[in-house]
Write a protein that holds these residues in place. Structure first.
Motif, PDB file in Angstrom:
ATOM      1  N   PHE A  96       0.829  -1.241   0.018  1.00 16.77           N
ATOM      2  CA  PHE A  96      -0.062   0.151   0.259  1.00 16.77           C
ATOM      3  C   PHE A  96       0.900   1.309  -0.073  1.00 16.77           C
ATOM      4  O   PHE A  96       0.716   2.370  -0.982  1.00 16.77           O
ATOM      5  CB  PHE A  96      -0.700  -0.161   1.149  1.00 16.77           C
ATOM      6  CG  PHE A  96      -1.910   1.082   1.460  1.00 16.77           C
ATOM      7  CD1 PHE A  96      -2.807   1.401   0.680  1.00 16.77           C
ATOM      8  CD2 PHE A  96      -1.434   1.943   2.537  1.00 16.77           C
ATOM      9  CE1 PHE A  96      -3.499   2.480   0.585  1.00 16.77           C
ATOM     10  CE2 PHE A  96      -2.503   3.161   2.690  1.00 16.77           C
ATOM     11  CZ  PHE A  96      -3.334   3.348   1.767  1.00 16.77           C
ATOM     12  N   ALA A  97       1.866   1.274   0.929  1.00 17.12           N
ATOM     13  CA  ALA A  97       2.831   2.398   1.129  1.00 17.12           C
ATOM     14  C   ALA A  97       3.482   2.624  -0.354  1.00 17.12           C
ATOM     15  O   ALA A  97       3.746   3.812  -0.650  1.00 17.12           O
ATOM     16  CB  ALA A  97       3.716   2.339   2.177  1.00 17.12           C
ATOM     17  N   GLU A 149       2.757   1.510  -3.472  1.00 14.94           N
ATOM     18  CA  GLU A 149       1.860   1.801  -4.591  1.00 14.94           C
ATOM     19  C   GLU A 149       1.558   3.160  -4.367  1.00 14.94           C
ATOM     20  O   GLU A 149       1.378   4.250  -5.375  1.00 14.94           O
ATOM     21  CB  GLU A 149       0.755   0.920  -4.377  1.00 14.94           C
ATOM     22  CG  GLU A 149       0.839  -0.368  -5.115  1.00 14.94           C
ATOM     23  CD  GLU A 149      -0.394  -1.099  -5.110  1.00 14.94           C
ATOM     24  OE1 GLU A 149      -1.421  -0.831  -4.583  1.00 14.94           O
ATOM     25  OE2 GLU A 149      -0.366  -2.133  -5.933  1.00 14.94           O
ATOM     26  N   ASN A 150       1.279   3.904  -3.339  1.00 15.64           N
ATOM     27  CA  ASN A 150       1.092   5.187  -3.026  1.00 15.64           C
ATOM     28  C   ASN A 150       2.010   6.041  -3.736  1.00 15.64           C
ATOM     29  O   ASN A 150       1.922   7.145  -4.088  1.00 15.64           O
ATOM     30  CB  ASN A 150       0.914   5.802  -1.668  1.00 15.64           C
ATOM     31  CG  ASN A 150      -0.470   4.921  -0.900  1.00 15.64           C
ATOM     32  OD1 ASN A 150      -1.269   4.930  -1.580  1.00 15.64           O
ATOM     33  ND2 ASN A 150      -0.546   5.118   0.186  1.00 15.64           N
ATOM     34  N   LYS A 204       0.609   6.501  -7.360  1.00 11.35           N
ATOM     35  CA  LYS A 204      -0.320   7.621  -7.111  1.00 11.35           C
ATOM     36  C   LYS A 204       0.596   8.725  -6.885  1.00 11.35           C
ATOM     37  O   LYS A 204       0.147  10.175  -6.873  1.00 11.35           O
ATOM     38  CB  LYS A 204      -1.140   7.378  -5.967  1.00 11.35           C
ATOM     39  CG  LYS A 204      -2.058   6.378  -5.957  1.00 11.35           C
ATOM     40  CD  LYS A 204      -2.941   5.934  -4.783  1.00 11.35           C
ATOM     41  CE  LYS A 204      -3.892   4.757  -4.822  1.00 11.35           C
ATOM     42  NZ  LYS A 204      -4.595   4.427  -3.656  1.00 11.35           N
ATOM     43  N   MET A 239       2.218  10.162  -4.505  1.00  9.61           N
ATOM     44  CA  MET A 239       2.047  10.817  -3.201  1.00  9.61           C
ATOM     45  C   MET A 239       3.481  11.295  -2.711  1.00  9.61           C
ATOM     46  O   MET A 239       4.274  10.867  -2.743  1.00  9.61           O
ATOM     47  CB  MET A 239       1.469   9.841  -2.135  1.00  9.61           C
ATOM     48  CG  MET A 239      -0.119   9.398  -2.538  1.00  9.61           C
ATOM     49  SD  MET A 239      -0.831   8.841  -1.217  1.00  9.61           S
ATOM     50  CE  MET A 239      -2.531   8.571  -1.733  1.00  9.61           C
ATOM     51  N   ASN A 275       1.530  12.956   2.520  1.00  2.66           N
ATOM     52  CA  ASN A 275       0.228  12.321   2.176  1.00  2.66           C
ATOM     53  C   ASN A 275       0.222  10.773   2.153  1.00  2.66           C
ATOM     54  O   ASN A 275      -0.776  10.002   2.506  1.00  2.66           O
ATOM     55  CB  ASN A 275      -0.072  12.675   0.646  1.00  2.66           C
ATOM     56  CG  ASN A 275      -0.403  14.194   0.399  1.00  2.66           C
ATOM     57  OD1 ASN A 275      -0.843  14.632   1.412  1.00  2.66           O
ATOM     58  ND2 ASN A 275      -0.610  14.609  -0.626  1.00  2.66           N
ATOM     59  N   ASN A 276       1.377  10.101   2.201  1.00  6.44           N
ATOM     60  CA  ASN A 276       1.567   8.936   2.060  1.00  6.44           C
ATOM     61  C   ASN A 276       1.304   8.472   3.749  1.00  6.44           C
ATOM     62  O   ASN A 276       0.889   7.373   3.967  1.00  6.44           O
ATOM     63  CB  ASN A 276       3.028   8.461   1.581  1.00  6.44           C
ATOM     64  CG  ASN A 276       2.770   6.810   1.205  1.00  6.44           C
ATOM     65  OD1 ASN A 276       2.085   6.043   1.633  1.00  6.44           O
ATOM     66  ND2 ASN A 276       3.572   6.414   0.740  1.00  6.44           N
ATOM     67  N   GLU A 326      -2.279   8.636   4.620  1.00  9.75           N
ATOM     68  CA  GLU A 326      -2.759   7.348   4.026  1.00  9.75           C
ATOM     69  C   GLU A 326      -2.450   6.065   4.802  1.00  9.75           C
ATOM     70  O   GLU A 326      -3.545   5.358   5.116  1.00  9.75           O
ATOM     71  CB  GLU A 326      -2.474   7.066   2.659  1.00  9.75           C
ATOM     72  CG  GLU A 326      -3.160   8.156   1.689  1.00  9.75           C
ATOM     73  CD  GLU A 326      -4.920   8.037   1.783  1.00  9.75           C
ATOM     74  OE1 GLU A 326      -5.368   6.856   1.960  1.00  9.75           O
ATOM     75  OE2 GLU A 326      -5.347   9.202   1.648  1.00  9.75           O
TER      76      GLU A 326
END
Length: 129
Positions: free
Chosen positions: A50-51, A53-54, A58, A60, A64-65, A68
């Motif tokens: 998740f981190a 991919e952000n 994305k 990020m 922002n990461n 999230e």
């Protein structure tokens, strides 16, 4: 086995793939050493992904990461298509250890990972000279 799971096909020639293999393998072994259950191990690997991919998909920023990640770990802000699991999956001590691990493994080196995914690299030129 991690190479196959991640579908890394150019491991011998791709620095990016080698770094990704190292990132996920190190995370997997850290979680094993923490004696996480299979469900916790899966949840932790999901947080690593998740981190990353952000950052990679994305684009990020670090701030922002981190926001999230906080939402993902607390269980807030999830929708039907993107469930991050049970917020009670990890104890408070485990959650603190996970955050410390992510800081050391990813967030402390955020600029380097940004360059890995988004930096423009020149193609090497090979000649007879």
């Amino acid at each position: 086995k991690m190479k196959e799971f991640l579908n890394l096909t150019q491991l011998k020639t791709s620095l990016k793939e080698a770094i990704l293999l190292d990132y996920y393998t190190a995370g997997f072994w850290w979680a094993k050493e923490m004696n996480f259950s299979l469900i916790q191990l899966s949840g932790f690997m999901d947080l690593l992904n998740f981190a990353l991919e952000n950052l990679s998909d994305k684009h990020m920023t670090l701030g922002n990461n981190l926001k999230e990640l906080e939402r993902a770990m607390s269980g807030t802000g999830k929708n039907d298509s993107e469930e991050r699991g049970d917020p009670n999956l990890f104890s408070i001590e485990q959650a603190k250890a996970i955050i410390d691990y992510l800081v050391i493994s990813l967030f402390k080196h955020y600029k380097e990972y940004e360059y890995l995914f988004h930096g423009r690299r020149e193609e090497p030129v090979i000649s007879n000279e």
